[in-house]
Design a protein around this motif. Structure first.
Motif, PDB file in Angstrom:
ATOM      1  N   PRO A 204       0.776  -1.249   0.000  1.00 49.82           N
ATOM      2  CA  PRO A 204       0.000   0.000   0.000  1.00 49.82           C
ATOM      3  C   PRO A 204       0.802   1.291   0.000  1.00 49.82           C
ATOM      4  CG  PRO A 204      -1.056  -1.595   1.426  1.00 49.82           C
ATOM      5  CD  PRO A 204       0.232  -2.231   0.962  1.00 49.82           C
ATOM      6  N   PHE A 205       1.816   1.415   0.849  1.00 51.73           N
ATOM      7  CA  PHE A 205       2.485   2.699   1.029  1.00 51.73           C
ATOM      8  C   PHE A 205       3.211   3.186  -0.231  1.00 51.73           C
ATOM      9  CE2 PHE A 205       2.264   0.521   5.117  1.00 51.73           C
ATOM     10  CZ  PHE A 205       1.545   1.450   5.853  1.00 51.73           C
ATOM     11  N   TRP A 206       3.551   2.276  -1.109  1.00 53.87           N
ATOM     12  CA  TRP A 206       4.287   2.631  -2.336  1.00 53.87           C
ATOM     13  C   TRP A 206       3.372   2.711  -3.563  1.00 53.87           C
ATOM     14  CZ3 TRP A 206       6.036  -0.155   1.671  1.00 53.87           C
ATOM     15  CH2 TRP A 206       7.279   0.180   2.220  1.00 53.87           C
ATOM     16  N   MET A 207       2.100   2.476  -3.391  1.00 56.64           N
ATOM     17  CA  MET A 207       1.181   2.414  -4.533  1.00 56.64           C
ATOM     18  C   MET A 207       0.895   3.788  -5.125  1.00 56.64           C
ATOM     19  SD  MET A 207      -1.822  -0.289  -3.639  1.00 56.64           S
ATOM     20  CE  MET A 207      -1.477  -2.038  -3.455  1.00 56.64           C
ATOM     21  N   ALA A 208       0.816   3.818  -6.443  1.00 59.35           N
ATOM     22  CA  ALA A 208       0.412   5.031  -7.140  1.00 59.35           C
ATOM     23  C   ALA A 208      -1.070   5.289  -6.879  1.00 59.35           C
ATOM     24  CB  ALA A 208       0.655   4.876  -8.632  1.00 59.35           C
ATOM     25  N   PRO A 209      -1.504   6.551  -6.962  1.00 56.72           N
ATOM     26  CA  PRO A 209      -2.920   6.858  -6.716  1.00 56.72           C
ATOM     27  C   PRO A 209      -3.865   6.055  -7.589  1.00 56.72           C
ATOM     28  CG  PRO A 209      -1.634   8.872  -6.784  1.00 56.72           C
ATOM     29  CD  PRO A 209      -0.699   7.769  -7.182  1.00 56.72           C
ATOM     30  N   GLU A 210      -3.499   5.861  -8.864  1.00 50.71           N
ATOM     31  CA  GLU A 210      -4.401   5.145  -9.764  1.00 50.71           C
ATOM     32  C   GLU A 210      -4.492   3.661  -9.411  1.00 50.71           C
ATOM     33  OE1 GLU A 210      -0.390   5.437 -11.974  1.00 50.71           O
ATOM     34  OE2 GLU A 210      -1.603   6.656 -10.600  1.00 50.71           O
ATOM     35  N   VAL A 211      -3.470   3.122  -8.744  1.00 48.48           N
ATOM     36  CA  VAL A 211      -3.511   1.732  -8.291  1.00 48.48           C
ATOM     37  C   VAL A 211      -4.302   1.626  -6.999  1.00 48.48           C
ATOM     38  CG1 VAL A 211      -2.139  -0.277  -7.624  1.00 48.48           C
ATOM     39  CG2 VAL A 211      -1.273   1.288  -9.366  1.00 48.48           C
ATOM     40  N   ALA A 212      -4.066   2.576  -6.084  1.00 45.18           N
ATOM     41  CA  ALA A 212      -4.730   2.555  -4.776  1.00 45.18           C
ATOM     42  C   ALA A 212      -6.241   2.680  -4.892  1.00 45.18           C
ATOM     43  CB  ALA A 212      -4.169   3.674  -3.894  1.00 45.18           C
ATOM     44  N   GLN A 213      -6.723   3.301  -5.961  1.00 45.47           N
ATOM     45  CA  GLN A 213      -8.173   3.435  -6.135  1.00 45.47           C
ATOM     46  C   GLN A 213      -8.838   2.080  -6.287  1.00 45.47           C
ATOM     47  OE1 GLN A 213      -8.916   6.179  -9.296  1.00 45.47           O
ATOM     48  NE2 GLN A 213      -7.858   7.869  -8.257  1.00 45.47           N
ATOM     49  N   GLY A 214      -8.090   1.102  -6.784  1.00 40.43           N
ATOM     50  CA  GLY A 214      -8.520  -0.273  -6.681  1.00 40.43           C
ATOM     51  C   GLY A 214      -9.487  -0.783  -7.722  1.00 40.43           C
ATOM     52  N   ILE A 215      -9.816  -2.077  -7.543  1.00 37.74           N
ATOM     53  CA  ILE A 215     -10.722  -2.792  -8.436  1.00 37.74           C
ATOM     54  C   ILE A 215     -12.130  -2.238  -8.303  1.00 37.74           C
ATOM     55  CG2 ILE A 215     -11.620  -5.090  -8.997  1.00 37.74           C
ATOM     56  CD1 ILE A 215      -9.107  -6.221  -7.626  1.00 37.74           C
ATOM     57  N   GLY A 216     -12.841  -2.249  -9.395  1.00 37.96           N
ATOM     58  CA  GLY A 216     -14.240  -1.819  -9.347  1.00 37.96           C
ATOM     59  C   GLY A 216     -14.437  -0.395  -9.788  1.00 37.96           C
ATOM     60  N   SER A 217     -13.318   0.352  -9.887  1.00 38.52           N
ATOM     61  CA  SER A 217     -13.431   1.723 -10.373  1.00 38.52           C
ATOM     62  C   SER A 217     -13.065   1.733 -11.858  1.00 38.52           C
ATOM     63  CB  SER A 217     -12.478   2.637  -9.593  1.00 38.52           C
ATOM     64  OG  SER A 217     -11.149   2.358  -9.964  1.00 38.52           O
ATOM     65  N   THR A 218     -13.119   2.901 -12.440  1.00 38.67           N
ATOM     66  CA  THR A 218     -12.739   3.027 -13.851  1.00 38.67           C
ATOM     67  C   THR A 218     -11.237   3.225 -13.993  1.00 38.67           C
ATOM     68  OG1 THR A 218     -13.146   5.412 -13.745  1.00 38.67           O
ATOM     69  CG2 THR A 218     -14.966   4.000 -14.488  1.00 38.67           C
ATOM     70  N   SER A 219     -10.543   3.234 -12.831  1.00 43.80           N
ATOM     71  CA  SER A 219      -9.112   3.479 -12.837  1.00 43.80           C
ATOM     72  C   SER A 219      -8.345   2.322 -13.468  1.00 43.80           C
ATOM     73  CB  SER A 219      -8.618   3.686 -11.402  1.00 43.80           C
ATOM     74  OG  SER A 219      -7.219   3.813 -11.364  1.00 43.80           O
ATOM     75  N   SER A 220      -7.329   2.651 -14.231  1.00 43.15           N
ATOM     76  CA  SER A 220      -6.423   1.646 -14.763  1.00 43.15           C
ATOM     77  C   SER A 220      -5.020   2.238 -14.702  1.00 43.15           C
ATOM     78  CB  SER A 220      -6.788   1.258 -16.188  1.00 43.15           C
ATOM     79  OG  SER A 220      -6.723   2.385 -17.038  1.00 43.15           O
ATOM     80  N   TYR A 221      -4.029   1.395 -14.883  1.00 42.74           N
ATOM     81  CA  TYR A 221      -2.665   1.893 -14.763  1.00 42.74           C
ATOM     82  C   TYR A 221      -1.739   1.123 -15.678  1.00 42.74           C
ATOM     83  CZ  TYR A 221      -1.999  -2.185 -11.733  1.00 42.74           C
ATOM     84  OH  TYR A 221      -1.940  -3.463 -11.236  1.00 42.74           O
ATOM     85  N   ASP A 222      -0.543   1.709 -15.884  1.00 48.25           N
ATOM     86  CA  ASP A 222       0.461   1.079 -16.735  1.00 48.25           C
ATOM     87  C   ASP A 222       1.818   1.197 -16.052  1.00 48.25           C
ATOM     88  OD1 ASP A 222       1.139   3.731 -17.044  1.00 48.25           O
ATOM     89  OD2 ASP A 222       0.348   3.910 -19.071  1.00 48.25           O
ATOM     90  N   THR A 223       2.888   1.199 -16.838  1.00 45.40           N
ATOM     91  CA  THR A 223       4.228   1.226 -16.254  1.00 45.40           C
ATOM     92  C   THR A 223       4.504   2.495 -15.453  1.00 45.40           C
ATOM     93  OG1 THR A 223       5.059   2.106 -18.360  1.00 45.40           O
ATOM     94  CG2 THR A 223       5.219  -0.280 -18.030  1.00 45.40           C
ATOM     95  N   LYS A 224       3.719   3.542 -15.660  1.00 49.47           N
ATOM     96  CA  LYS A 224       3.921   4.772 -14.895  1.00 49.47           C
ATOM     97  C   LYS A 224       3.629   4.571 -13.401  1.00 49.47           C
ATOM     98  CE  LYS A 224       5.149   7.717 -18.165  1.00 49.47           C
ATOM     99  NZ  LYS A 224       4.349   8.897 -18.446  1.00 49.47           N
ATOM    100  N   ALA A 225       2.935   3.484 -13.054  1.00 51.16           N
ATOM    101  CA  ALA A 225       2.718   3.170 -11.632  1.00 51.16           C
ATOM    102  C   ALA A 225       4.054   2.884 -10.957  1.00 51.16           C
ATOM    103  CB  ALA A 225       1.769   1.984 -11.488  1.00 51.16           C
TER     104      ALA A 225
END
Length: 312
Positions: A174-195
Motif C-alpha cells: 500500500p504505502f508505495w502504490m500510485a494513486p491510480e492503483v490505490a483506487q482499486g478494483i471496481g473503479s474506472t481506474s487503470s494503470y500502466d508502467t507509470k505506476a
C-alpha cells in the motif's frame, strides 16, 4: 521444471535471508562449483491457491534473465511439494537492510542517487519489455558484494500484452502504490508502467527519510489517503535542489505527467552521478556489517513501519 537429480544433490540450503511475495529466500551453495546462490523456496501445499502466480513469476524470470540490474535467474527445481527457484545471491542485502544500519534509518543522498540511477536502468529495461514490477520498494532492491544494484521479487509483476496496455488489479504494498492503483478494483481506474515511476519516487522518499509517507498508519487507511493526498515532497533540509526538482517527475497525480524511466535517466540529479561507480555502495555494506556485529539481536528485527505493515 523438474530435474532427474534431486535438488539436494545440486544445492545446499543455508540460512534464511528474506521473504518474497511467495516463499522464503535462503542463502545457498551450488555443490558442484561452491558458488553462493539465492534459493527461493515455495511450499505449494501452503501456497496452493497461488500456483499460477508462481508459474508466472518463473516464466517472467526466465524471460528477463539477461536484463540489466535484474536478479539473474538460473533455474527451477521440484522438491516434493516445494519449488526451488535459484537466483543470484546479493551478499550486500537489500537497500532496506542498509537503511537499518544508517543514521535515522536513512541513506545519504550520494548513495540514494546511485541506487536510483541503477534502479532506473533496470526499470527502463522492464518497461520496454512490457513488464510492470508493481512492488518497487527498498526491501525489493538488492546490492551485490561488488555494489551492483538488482531489482528482485517479481511475485506480483504483470506482463502486459503491449507496452501501451493497462492493468486494473490491486496488487503491491500500500504505502508505495500510485494513486491510480490505490483506487482499486471496481473503479474506472487503470494503470500502466507509470505506476512503477510513482513507486520509484516513494522509494527515493523512503531512502532519504527512513520510511514511506503515511508510515505508522494501517495499509488500509493508506490506500484511502494516497489518492486524496498531495504528492509527497522533500524539504530543503532533507534534500538538494536537484533531488527536490527530480521528485515531482515521479510523484505527480497524473500518470501522463510522470517521466518515463528513460527520461528520468537524463535528468540533472541522475546525470550528476555519471562518474560515480556502484563501488561507492560498498561503504554502505561496511557500515551494515559493523552494525550487524554490534546489534546481533536486532539484525532480523523490522523497522517500526515494517512491523505495522506485517500486522495488516
Amino acid at each position: 521444471m523438474s530435474q532427474p537429480l534431486s535438488v539436494h544433490t545440486l544445492y545446499k540450503r543455508l540460512e534464511r535471508v528474506g521473504q518474497g511475495a511467495y516463499g522464503s529466500v535462503f542463502k545457498g551453495l551450488e555443490l558442484a562449483t561452491g558458488n553462493v546462490v539465492a534459493l527461493k523456496i515455495i511450499d505449494l501445499d501452503t501456497e496452493s491457491d497461488d500456483v499460477l502466480d508462481i508459474q508466472r513469476e518463473v516464466a517472467l524470470l526466465t524471460r528477463l534473465r539477461d536484463g540489466p540490474n535484474i536478479t539473474k535467474y538460473y533455474g527451477c527445481h521440484l522438491d516434493g511439494p516445494r519449488v526451488w527457484i535459484v537466483m543470484d545471491f546479493a551478499s550486500g542485502g537489500s537497500v532496506l537492510d542498509l537503511m537499518k544500519a544508517s543514521p535515522d534509518n536513512a541513506l545519504e543522498e550520494k548513495y540514494a542517487a546511485v541506487i536510483t540511477r541503477e534502479v532506473l536502468v533496470g526499470l527502463n529495461y522492464l518497461h520496454k519489455s512490457a513488464v510492470i514490477h508493481r512492488d518497487l520498494k527498498a526491501a525489493n532492491i538488492l546490492i551485490t558484494a561488488a555494489g551492483k544494484v538488482m531489482i528482485c521479487d517479481f511475485g506480483v509483476s504483470a506482463l502486459l500484452a503491449t507496452t501501451s496496455s493497462k492493468r486494473n488489479t490491486l496488487v503491491g504494498t500500500p504505502f508505495w502504490m500510485a494513486p491510480e492503483v490505490a483506487q482499486g478494483i471496481g473503479s474506472t481506474s487503470s494503470y500502466d508502467t507509470k505506476a512503477d515511476i510513482w513507486s520509484t519516487g516513494i522509494f527515493i522518499y523512503e531512502m532519504i527519510t527512513g520510511g514511506p509517507p503515511h508510515m505508522g498508519i494501517s495499509g488500509e487507511r493508506a490506500l484511502q489517503l494516497i489518492p486524496r493526498s498531495k504528492p509527497p515532497r522533500l524539504s530543503e533540509a532533507q534534500a538538494s535542489k536537484d533531488l527536490r526538482d527530480f521528485l515531482p517527475f515521479c510523484l505527480t497525480e497524473s500518470p501522463l505527467d510522470r517521466l518515463t524511466a528513460e527520461d528520468l535517466l537524463k535528468t540533472k540529479w541522475i546525470k550528476s552521478t555519471i562518474r560515480t561507480p556502484v563501488a561507492i555502495l560498498k561503504d554502505l555494506m561496511l557500515r551494515y556489517d559493523a552494525w550487524r556485529k554490534a546489534n546481533k539481536d536486532d539484525d532480523e528485527s523490522p523497522l517500526s513501519w515494517e512491523a505495522d505493515e506485517a500486522r495488516q
